[in-house]
Motif scaffolding. Structure first.
Motif, short mmCIF file in Angstrom:
data_model
loop_
_atom_site.label_atom_id
_atom_site.label_comp_id
_atom_site.label_asym_id
_atom_site.label_seq_id
_atom_site.Cartn_x
_atom_site.Cartn_y
_atom_site.Cartn_z
N PHE A 80 0.82 -1.21 0.00
CA PHE A 80 0.00 0.00 0.00
C PHE A 80 0.85 1.26 0.00
N SER A 81 0.20 2.39 -0.17
CA SER A 81 0.89 3.68 -0.30
C SER A 81 1.55 4.11 1.00
N PRO A 82 2.53 5.02 0.90
CA PRO A 82 3.17 5.53 2.13
C PRO A 82 2.18 6.25 3.04
N TYR A 83 1.15 6.83 2.46
CA TYR A 83 0.15 7.50 3.30
C TYR A 83 -0.63 6.49 4.13
N ALA A 84 -0.92 5.34 3.55
CA ALA A 84 -1.58 4.27 4.30
C ALA A 84 -0.68 3.79 5.42
N HIS A 85 0.61 3.71 5.13
CA HIS A 85 1.62 3.33 6.12
C HIS A 85 1.59 4.33 7.28
N MET A 86 1.54 5.62 6.93
CA MET A 86 1.50 6.67 7.95
C MET A 86 0.24 6.55 8.81
N LYS A 87 -0.89 6.30 8.16
CA LYS A 87 -2.13 6.15 8.93
C LYS A 87 -2.00 5.00 9.92
N ALA A 88 -1.43 3.88 9.49
CA ALA A 88 -1.28 2.72 10.38
C ALA A 88 -0.40 3.05 11.57
N PHE A 89 0.64 3.85 11.34
CA PHE A 89 1.55 4.22 12.42
C PHE A 89 0.84 5.10 13.45
N ILE A 90 0.14 6.12 12.98
CA ILE A 90 -0.54 7.03 13.89
C ILE A 90 -1.64 6.30 14.66
N TYR A 91 -2.34 5.43 13.97
CA TYR A 91 -3.38 4.62 14.63
C TYR A 91 -2.77 3.79 15.76
N THR A 92 -1.62 3.20 15.50
CA THR A 92 -0.98 2.34 16.49
C THR A 92 -0.63 3.12 17.75
N ILE A 93 -0.09 4.31 17.58
CA ILE A 93 0.21 5.15 18.75
C ILE A 93 -1.07 5.44 19.53
N ALA A 195 -6.14 6.14 0.20
CA ALA A 195 -5.10 5.93 1.20
C ALA A 195 -5.70 5.60 2.56
N LEU A 196 -6.80 6.28 2.91
CA LEU A 196 -7.44 6.01 4.20
C LEU A 196 -8.01 4.60 4.24
N GLN A 197 -8.57 4.14 3.13
CA GLN A 197 -9.10 2.78 3.09
C GLN A 197 -7.98 1.75 3.16
N GLU A 198 -6.88 2.01 2.43
CA GLU A 198 -5.73 1.11 2.47
C GLU A 198 -5.15 1.05 3.88
N GLY A 199 -5.09 2.21 4.53
CA GLY A 199 -4.60 2.23 5.90
C GLY A 199 -5.48 1.41 6.82
N GLN A 200 -6.78 1.47 6.59
CA GLN A 200 -7.71 0.68 7.39
C GLN A 200 -7.49 -0.81 7.16
N ASP A 201 -7.21 -1.19 5.92
CA ASP A 201 -6.92 -2.60 5.61
C ASP A 201 -5.68 -3.08 6.36
N ILE A 202 -4.67 -2.22 6.43
CA ILE A 202 -3.45 -2.56 7.18
C ILE A 202 -3.77 -2.74 8.66
N ILE A 203 -4.50 -1.78 9.21
CA ILE A 203 -4.86 -1.82 10.63
C ILE A 203 -5.59 -3.11 10.98
N GLU A 204 -6.52 -3.48 10.14
CA GLU A 204 -7.34 -4.66 10.43
C GLU A 204 -6.53 -5.96 10.39
#
Length: 227
Positions: A80-93, A195-204
């Protein structure tokens, strides 16, 4: 040998400080308490860490690095995109702090103290550069750095007031990622939505239990530490 002993003592001090703050809160932990917990004198402790702020800074740096390593290992993240990666990181914190009272004490301090907040921003930018997260993005280094600084301050404020505004970790991650993409990286609305949807896929797909374990053991013997 002297350097090895020096780092071993720093590991003990950082680990004990981390545990004391998780248990008691920042304001209720003194250098004397840390020294006693570490089996050393206060004067010896201060030869390593003259002020509590330096201890907190090193704990935040180690926490950040550990989280970054864990997020990099999430399933699917490389697709996924770097923005999705960023979303996953912020979510984790956010999700760690919201579900762990002890970690919340440390994360809240990092987001409300000017010195540690600056560290969060600079470390996040260093992490972005170290893994070449935005190398292919059509934005300058100055724009990325400014955007990260803006996002860090904004997320910190929202995290601190999350209960007032009924915010979830996903909300925080979405707001931060959207702001970076729209205001600093000139992305189109459809790119942001993707990117937000991809980030959600990573999170899940993330194993948060493993992330939590990595945080709990980050100062254990054999783990690399930053100090």
């Amino acid at each position: 040998m002297a350097r090895r002993k020096n780092m071993q003592r720093r590991r003990v001090i950082l680990g004990n400080t981390f545990r004391l703050i998780r248990e008691n809160g920042m304001d209720n932990v003194s250098l004397q308490m840390i020294a006693e917990k570490s089996g050393i004198s206060k004067s010896l402790l201060q030869s390593y860490y003259p002020h509590k702020s330096k201890l907190i800074s090193d704990i935040v740096r180690n926490l950040f690095t550990t989280l970054g390593t864990q997020v990099d290992c999430y399933d699917k993240i490389e697709h996924f995109s770097p923005y999705a990666h960023m979303k996953a990181f912020i979510y984790t914190i956010g999700v760690l702090g919201m579900h762990d009272e002890g970690l919340d004490r440390i994360i809240s301090q990092a987001f409300t103290n000017d010195e540690t907040l600056d560290n969060w921003s600079s470390m996040l930018f260093s992490w972005v550069n170290s893994i070449h997260l935005f190398d292919d993005i059509d934005a300058s280094q100055d724009e990325i750095e400014s955007g990260i600084s803006f996002v860090t301050i904004g997320v910190g404020r929202l995290y601190h007031e999350r209960k007032k505004y009924h915010l979830t970790a996903t909300n925080l991650a979405d707001y931060a990622t959207s702001a970076l993409m729209f205001s600093f990286c000139h992305c189109k609305p459809e790119e942001i939505d993707q990117a937000l949807q991809e980030g959600q896929d990573i999170i899940e797909s993330a194993d948060m239990e493993s992330v939590h374990k990595a945080i709990d053991t980050m100062f254990d013997e054999g783990k690399d530490i930053i100090s």
